[in-house]
Design an enzyme around this catalytic site. Structure first.
Site, PDB file in Angstrom:
ATOM      1  N   ASP A   8       0.878  -1.166   0.000  1.00  0.00           N
ATOM      2  CA  ASP A   8       0.000   0.000   0.000  1.00  0.00           C
ATOM      3  C   ASP A   8       0.920   1.222   0.000  1.00  0.00           C
ATOM      4  OD1 ASP A   8      -2.417   1.566   0.432  1.00  0.00           O
ATOM      5  OD2 ASP A   8      -1.672   1.829   2.470  1.00  0.00           O
ATOM      6  N   ARG A   9       0.409   2.361  -0.422  1.00  0.00           N
ATOM      7  CA  ARG A   9       1.245   3.560  -0.468  1.00  0.00           C
ATOM      8  C   ARG A   9       1.064   4.418   0.786  1.00  0.00           C
ATOM      9  NH1 ARG A   9       0.127   8.409  -4.569  1.00  0.00           N
ATOM     10  NH2 ARG A   9      -0.908   9.175  -2.704  1.00  0.00           N
ATOM     11  N   ASP A  10      -0.092   5.054   0.906  1.00  0.00           N
ATOM     12  CA  ASP A  10      -0.320   6.043   1.972  1.00  0.00           C
ATOM     13  C   ASP A  10      -0.414   5.365   3.335  1.00  0.00           C
ATOM     14  OD1 ASP A  10      -0.421   8.027  -0.009  1.00  0.00           O
ATOM     15  OD2 ASP A  10      -2.552   7.674  -0.316  1.00  0.00           O
ATOM     16  N   LYS A  17      -1.345  11.385   4.772  1.00  0.00           N
ATOM     17  CA  LYS A  17      -1.840  12.761   4.634  1.00  0.00           C
ATOM     18  C   LYS A  17      -3.060  12.665   3.744  1.00  0.00           C
ATOM     19  CE  LYS A  17       2.651  14.798   5.288  1.00  0.00           C
ATOM     20  NZ  LYS A  17       3.649  15.741   4.827  1.00  0.00           N
ATOM     21  N   TYR A  19      -5.552  12.655   1.063  1.00  0.00           N
ATOM     22  CA  TYR A  19      -5.573  12.969  -0.367  1.00  0.00           C
ATOM     23  C   TYR A  19      -4.257  13.561  -0.859  1.00  0.00           C
ATOM     24  CZ  TYR A  19     -10.445  12.033   0.508  1.00  0.00           C
ATOM     25  OH  TYR A  19     -11.604  11.433   0.887  1.00  0.00           O
ATOM     26  N   GLN A  52      -6.843   5.484  -4.780  1.00  0.00           N
ATOM     27  CA  GLN A  52      -6.689   6.934  -4.916  1.00  0.00           C
ATOM     28  C   GLN A  52      -8.043   7.556  -5.250  1.00  0.00           C
ATOM     29  OE1 GLN A  52      -3.976   8.808  -4.155  1.00  0.00           O
ATOM     30  NE2 GLN A  52      -3.201   6.878  -3.339  1.00  0.00           N
ATOM     31  N   CYS A 103     -16.223  -0.985  -8.705  1.00  0.00           N
ATOM     32  CA  CYS A 103     -15.184  -1.509  -9.581  1.00  0.00           C
ATOM     33  C   CYS A 103     -14.642  -2.780  -8.928  1.00  0.00           C
ATOM     34  CB  CYS A 103     -14.073  -0.475  -9.773  1.00  0.00           C
ATOM     35  SG  CYS A 103     -13.173  -0.107  -8.241  1.00  0.00           S
TER      36      CYS A 103
END
Length: 186
Positions: A8-10, A17, A19, A52, A103
């Site tokens: 995962d990124r965030d 942070k 968005y 995102q 989706c």
């Protein structure tokens, strides 16, 4: 087939942070570049899979996300690390225009992991999904991967909702150190 680590990124690679899309706001979780470098050295294919929804909500564009991903890649390269593939879901059920609705790629569904497996010849059963949310763990389980939760980002609050037996580490670096320290690399 390749063994991969899906990240995962965030909240996992970078500090959480809301968005995030502006380069000026980007900060790595301490130790994240080193962790990714260790995965590279271990010969694992590293794939970022990130929801995102800010795209669907109109807060930023796909081009903004791709620009940030290029920046992260440059920062990682300076640390001797790399991400092998970036996948993101731009959709949200309450989104706008073509990004609105259901989706198959939005975590907790496994669509991004399944897509990456098909595109990059990844063996999901021998792969790992690391993230800071229950949705990351659920996506990993649904794809047949070994899931790991990190306490960085939202992980501390999510830990109590996990099914029994899910591994939990303080951050990406401690999770990766445990992974590469194990017999057989994973």
């Amino acid at each position: 087939m390749k063994r991969a680590v899906f990240l995962d990124r965030d909240g996992t690679i970078n500090l959480e942070k809301d968005y995030l899309f502006r380069i000026v706001d980007f900060e790595f979780v301490p130790g994240a570049p080193e962790a990714i470098k260790l995965l590279n050295i271990a010969g694992l294919f590293v794939v970022v899979v990130t929801n995102q929804s800010g795209i669907a909500r109109g807060y930023f564009t796909e081009a903004d996300v791709e620009t940030l991903h290029r920046h992260i890649s440059e920062e990682l390269a300076a640390a001797g690390a790399r991400i092998d593939a970036w996948l993101y879901c731009p959709h949200h059920p309450e989104g706008k225009g073509r990004y609105a609705g259901q989706c198959t790629c939005r975590k907790p569904l496994p669509g991004m992991l399944v897509d990456a497996a098909a595109r990059f010849d990844i063996d999901l059963e021998s792969s790992v999904m690391i993230g800071d949310k229950r949705a990351d763990v659920e996506a990993g389980l649904a794809a047949g991967c070994r899931p790991i939760l990190v306490r960085s980002g939202y992980g501390v609050g999510e830990e109590t909702y996990l099914p029994a037996g899910i591994e939990v580490y303080d951050d990406l670096l401690s999770a990766v150190q445990a992974l590469v320290g194990q017999h057989d690399g994973i």
